[in-house]
Design an enzyme around this catalytic site. Structure first.
Site, short mmCIF file in Angstrom:
data_model
loop_
_atom_site.label_atom_id
_atom_site.label_comp_id
_atom_site.label_asym_id
_atom_site.label_seq_id
_atom_site.Cartn_x
_atom_site.Cartn_y
_atom_site.Cartn_z
N THR A 101 -89.39 -13.84 40.08
CA THR A 101 -90.33 -14.86 40.54
C THR A 101 -89.55 -16.06 41.09
O THR A 101 -90.13 -16.99 41.62
CB THR A 101 -91.22 -15.37 39.38
OG1 THR A 101 -90.38 -15.68 38.27
CG2 THR A 101 -92.24 -14.33 38.97
N THR A 157 -94.21 -5.33 39.76
CA THR A 157 -94.09 -4.18 38.85
C THR A 157 -94.80 -2.97 39.43
O THR A 157 -94.30 -1.84 39.37
CB THR A 157 -94.69 -4.55 37.47
OG1 THR A 157 -93.94 -5.65 36.94
CG2 THR A 157 -94.63 -3.38 36.50
N1 LIG Z 1 -101.37 -4.62 46.41
C1 LIG Z 1 -102.13 -4.39 45.34
N2 LIG Z 1 -103.24 -3.61 45.45
C2 LIG Z 1 -104.01 -3.40 44.38
N3 LIG Z 1 -103.80 -3.92 43.16
C3 LIG Z 1 -102.72 -4.68 42.99
C4 LIG Z 1 -101.82 -4.94 44.06
N4 LIG Z 1 -100.83 -5.72 43.61
C5 LIG Z 1 -101.08 -5.94 42.33
N5 LIG Z 1 -102.22 -5.32 41.94
C6 LIG Z 1 -102.82 -5.39 40.61
O1 LIG Z 1 -102.45 -6.62 40.01
C7 LIG Z 1 -101.93 -6.42 38.71
C8 LIG Z 1 -100.67 -7.20 38.56
O2 LIG Z 1 -99.66 -6.66 39.38
P1 LIG Z 1 -98.14 -6.56 38.87
O3 LIG Z 1 -98.10 -6.39 37.40
O4 LIG Z 1 -97.48 -5.54 39.70
O5 LIG Z 1 -97.61 -8.01 39.25
P2 LIG Z 1 -96.15 -8.60 39.09
O6 LIG Z 1 -95.77 -9.13 40.43
O7 LIG Z 1 -95.26 -7.60 38.47
O8 LIG Z 1 -96.38 -9.83 38.12
P3 LIG Z 1 -95.35 -10.53 37.09
O9 LIG Z 1 -94.45 -11.42 37.88
O10 LIG Z 1 -96.22 -11.33 36.18
O11 LIG Z 1 -94.62 -9.43 36.38
C9 LIG Z 1 -101.73 -4.92 38.54
O12 LIG Z 1 -102.42 -4.47 37.43
C10 LIG Z 1 -102.35 -4.26 39.75
O13 LIG Z 1 -103.47 -3.52 39.36
MG LIG Z 2 -94.32 -7.57 36.64
#
Ligand SMILES: Nc1ncnc2c1ncn2[C@@H]1O[C@H](COP(=O)(O)OP(=O)(O)OP(=O)(O)O)[C@@H](O)[C@H]1O
Ligand SMILES: [Mg+2]
Length: 356
Positions: A162, A69
């Protein structure tokens, strides 16, 4: 998917969402780790910008909390475009998708989360939209139904999943760029923990950050979550500074062990060892024995356990490795299966589809 635990999207209610939003890196340069993906994506976006065209559609695949996200938002920000957000489960009918697509402005970025869970008819409409920026809206039913072609503005689709293995080939093939997000290394997570600590105004030592990072299962969301738990502990039980020792005591209290295994991970391993003698056992049986959905066990717990060399997925089912017995402080029985030799690990555990 029920991910009501350390790794899930939202176990603590809206608060967590607010904090997550605050901690999200906003631009590609602030995004920590995933070097390869970042570099490739940067090229895709910036070359499109230079040519004044919309970039190829982007698929982000990877486990929960790895930054899908976050990257979707970054893509829109880098392109200087608004982000429209929807998700597979929210699109039940082709009409739902048509409603979104027909109101997109030129160049807009459409983020479809959990794209593998979109309804079939909508998926087929999406094929055409992605390729030709056109959809056929079907009006009426039965023999009298007519398809009205509708042009839509060129847009960039960012899909997240995922379960890349569950995406139909035709959909997958329509993404010009597929980014696989992997678990983060300890050093990357340390940077993330220090960055988040700064944003949350938590005082943390380098050793403290390393301790939190080391128990974060390679996952930024978990790193941020553990940081907040450790901060609570530091505020109530100490002087507010997160040191290595304090982080260790706090995380022991929250049942996150030195390898980063949480309650679910350990429950899965304990069931595999205690109830099934180390396996092999099918995913569904294993999931029932820990009171979870198979998808939760498969997407949330297993990838990390496999990565840690504690569990193997074999044609006959899930198998514990010798390291798993050792990690839980148990002695394997003489007949315990240790899985087939490396290179033959693949999952044919029934209904799940191929692994991502
Ligand atoms: N590369 C990164 N650097 C810094 N912070 C990160 C990074 N990737 C993710 N985060 C932190 O981790 C949290 C979760 O990331 P995100 O919501 O983008 O994950 P996602 O892959 O969308 O998860 P889901 O599959 O549950 O939707 C975010 O709030 C962000 O602050
Ligand atoms: Mg997400």
């Amino acid at each position: 998917m029920d991910t009501n635990r350390l790794v899930g999207p939202d176990p603590e209610g809206p608060d967590e969402e607010v904090v997550e939003a605050a901690l999200r890196p906003k631009r590609l340069d602030d995004f920590v780790g995933q070097e390869r993906v970042r570099e490739q994506l940067g090229l895709v976006l910036h070359s499109a910008l230079r040519r004044g065209r919309t970039p190829d559609h982007v698929l982000l695949s990877g486990g929960p909390g790895l930054g899908k996200t976050t990257l979707a938002m970054i893509i829109a920000a880098e392109l200087g475009q608004p982000l429209r957000v929807s998700s597979g489960p929210a699109i039940e009918r082709a009409g739902d998708l048509a409603a979104i697509l027909s109101t997109l402005a030129e160049g807009e970025v459409l983020f479809l989360d959990e794209i593998h869970r979109m309804a079939r008819p909508a998926e087929e409409m999406l094929y055409m939209a992605m390729e030709d920026f056109r959809v056929d809206v079907v009006v009426g039913k039965g023999p009298g139904a007519t398809a009205i072609p509708l042009d839509i503005a060129p847009f960039t689709l960012v899909g997240a999943t995922t379960r890349a293995g569950m995406l139909p080939g035709p959909l997958r093939d329509r993404f010009g760029f597929v980014a696989h997000m992997d678990f983060y290394g300890a050093a990357e997570l340390e940077v993330i923990v220090r960055r988040s600590a700064r944003l949350l105004e938590v005082e943390i030592t380098d050793d403290g950050a390393a301790e939190v990072a080391g128990r974060s299962r390679g996952t930024p969301r978990i790193a941020n979550r553990l940081l907040r738990r450790v901060r609570d502990y530091a505020e109530v039980r100490a002087d507010g500074v997160v040191t290595e020792e304090l982080a260790r005591s706090a995380l022991d209290l929250y049942e996150v062990d030195e390898r980063g295994l949480d309650r679910l991970d350990r429950a899965v391993l304990a069931a595999l060892l205690g109830k099934f003698g180390g396996g092999p056992v099918g995913l569904s049986t294993l999931a029932v024995s820990v009171g979870e959905e198979p998808e939760t066990v498969e997407v949330v717990a297993e990838p990390f356990l496999v990565r840690q060399g504690l569990l193997a997925r074999t044609p006959r089912g899930r198998v514990a490795t010798p390291a798993a017995w050792a990690h839980l402080g148990l002695t394997p029985p003489p007949a315990a299966p240790f899985g087939p030799p490396a290179g033959t690990l693949f999952d044919t555990d029934g209904d799940e589809g191929p692994e991502p």
